[in-house]
Design a protein around this motif. Sequence first.
Motif, PDB file in Angstrom:
ATOM      1  N   VAL A  10       0.843  -1.284  -0.130  1.00  0.00           N
ATOM      2  CA  VAL A  10      -0.086  -0.131   0.086  1.00  0.00           C
ATOM      3  C   VAL A  10       0.799   1.214  -0.197  1.00  0.00           C
ATOM      4  O   VAL A  10       1.812   1.484   0.638  1.00  0.00           O
ATOM      5  CB  VAL A  10      -0.992   0.119   1.120  1.00  0.00           C
ATOM      6  CG1 VAL A  10      -1.657   1.319   1.245  1.00  0.00           C
ATOM      7  CG2 VAL A  10      -1.830  -1.297   1.332  1.00  0.00           C
ATOM      8  N   LEU A  12       0.984   5.281  -0.239  1.00  0.00           N
ATOM      9  CA  LEU A  12       0.338   6.721  -0.045  1.00  0.00           C
ATOM     10  C   LEU A  12       0.761   7.707  -0.704  1.00  0.00           C
ATOM     11  O   LEU A  12       2.135   7.671  -1.108  1.00  0.00           O
ATOM     12  CB  LEU A  12      -0.034   7.157   1.302  1.00  0.00           C
ATOM     13  CG  LEU A  12      -0.964   6.354   2.175  1.00  0.00           C
ATOM     14  CD1 LEU A  12      -0.505   6.262   3.752  1.00  0.00           C
ATOM     15  CD2 LEU A  12      -2.510   6.709   1.840  1.00  0.00           C
ATOM     16  N   VAL A  36      -1.510  -1.205  -3.932  1.00  0.00           N
ATOM     17  CA  VAL A  36      -2.577  -0.395  -3.816  1.00  0.00           C
ATOM     18  C   VAL A  36      -2.076   1.021  -3.940  1.00  0.00           C
ATOM     19  O   VAL A  36      -1.187   1.296  -2.740  1.00  0.00           O
ATOM     20  CB  VAL A  36      -3.689  -0.742  -2.694  1.00  0.00           C
ATOM     21  CG1 VAL A  36      -4.550   0.074  -2.362  1.00  0.00           C
ATOM     22  CG2 VAL A  36      -3.827  -2.128  -2.450  1.00  0.00           C
ATOM     23  N   ALA A  38      -2.753   5.150  -3.297  1.00  0.00           N
ATOM     24  CA  ALA A  38      -3.715   5.988  -2.534  1.00  0.00           C
ATOM     25  C   ALA A  38      -3.186   7.515  -2.734  1.00  0.00           C
ATOM     26  O   ALA A  38      -2.037   7.702  -2.576  1.00  0.00           O
ATOM     27  CB  ALA A  38      -3.957   5.656  -1.291  1.00  0.00           C
ATOM     28  N   CYS A  59      -7.670   8.707  -0.746  1.00  0.00           N
ATOM     29  CA  CYS A  59      -7.432   8.562   0.803  1.00  0.00           C
ATOM     30  C   CYS A  59      -6.609   9.851   1.073  1.00  0.00           C
ATOM     31  O   CYS A  59      -5.852  10.332   0.360  1.00  0.00           O
ATOM     32  CB  CYS A  59      -6.715   7.416   0.916  1.00  0.00           C
ATOM     33  SG  CYS A  59      -6.156   7.348   3.011  1.00  0.00           S
ATOM     34  N   LEU A  70      -9.118   2.756   3.517  1.00  0.00           N
ATOM     35  CA  LEU A  70      -7.849   2.197   2.404  1.00  0.00           C
ATOM     36  C   LEU A  70      -7.088   0.717   3.086  1.00  0.00           C
ATOM     37  O   LEU A  70      -7.364  -0.241   2.104  1.00  0.00           O
ATOM     38  CB  LEU A  70      -6.536   3.347   2.720  1.00  0.00           C
ATOM     39  CG  LEU A  70      -5.441   2.981   1.942  1.00  0.00           C
ATOM     40  CD1 LEU A  70      -5.525   2.496   0.698  1.00  0.00           C
ATOM     41  CD2 LEU A  70      -4.376   3.909   2.463  1.00  0.00           C
ATOM     42  N   ALA A  71      -7.319   0.489   4.131  1.00  0.00           N
ATOM     43  CA  ALA A  71      -6.819  -0.633   4.710  1.00  0.00           C
ATOM     44  C   ALA A  71      -7.927  -1.882   4.344  1.00  0.00           C
ATOM     45  O   ALA A  71      -7.627  -3.097   3.948  1.00  0.00           O
ATOM     46  CB  ALA A  71      -6.641  -0.870   6.387  1.00  0.00           C
ATOM     47  N   ALA A  74      -7.867  -2.732   0.732  1.00  0.00           N
ATOM     48  CA  ALA A  74      -6.595  -3.474   0.051  1.00  0.00           C
ATOM     49  C   ALA A  74      -6.892  -4.885   0.716  1.00  0.00           C
ATOM     50  O   ALA A  74      -6.460  -5.930   0.091  1.00  0.00           O
ATOM     51  CB  ALA A  74      -5.459  -3.024   1.188  1.00  0.00           C
ATOM     52  N   VAL A  81      -1.758  -7.587   3.137  1.00  0.00           N
ATOM     53  CA  VAL A  81      -0.896  -6.388   3.068  1.00  0.00           C
ATOM     54  C   VAL A  81       0.102  -6.804   3.444  1.00  0.00           C
ATOM     55  O   VAL A  81       0.610  -7.530   4.604  1.00  0.00           O
ATOM     56  CB  VAL A  81      -1.577  -5.077   3.725  1.00  0.00           C
ATOM     57  CG1 VAL A  81      -0.421  -4.332   3.547  1.00  0.00           C
ATOM     58  CG2 VAL A  81      -2.967  -4.688   3.299  1.00  0.00           C
TER      59      VAL A  81
END
Length: 81
Positions: A10, A12, A36, A38, A59, A70-71, A74, A81
């Motif tokens: 993930v 960001l 993922v 974001a 996000c 977001l979590a 995913a 994750v």
Amino acid sequence: MDYFKDKVAVVLGCSAEAGIGYASAVALANRGAKVVVAARRFDKVQALAERIGGHAVRCDATKEDDVKALAKAALERYGRV
């Protein structure tokens, strides 16, 4: 063997092409990770997700509900994750 193959990441802050989040997402995807991506600007992360075969989520990391969503996204998409 590549360490990132079949891992789920993930990342960001992926909306700026010149930014570290964007570059990190591309590098992870190129090494086989499922990514993922974001950021607050969904149109930008959607374009990146399409480019790298990832999953985009809007996000704002300063908002707890966004981070939880977001979590959840995913985990629903990749199971881990």
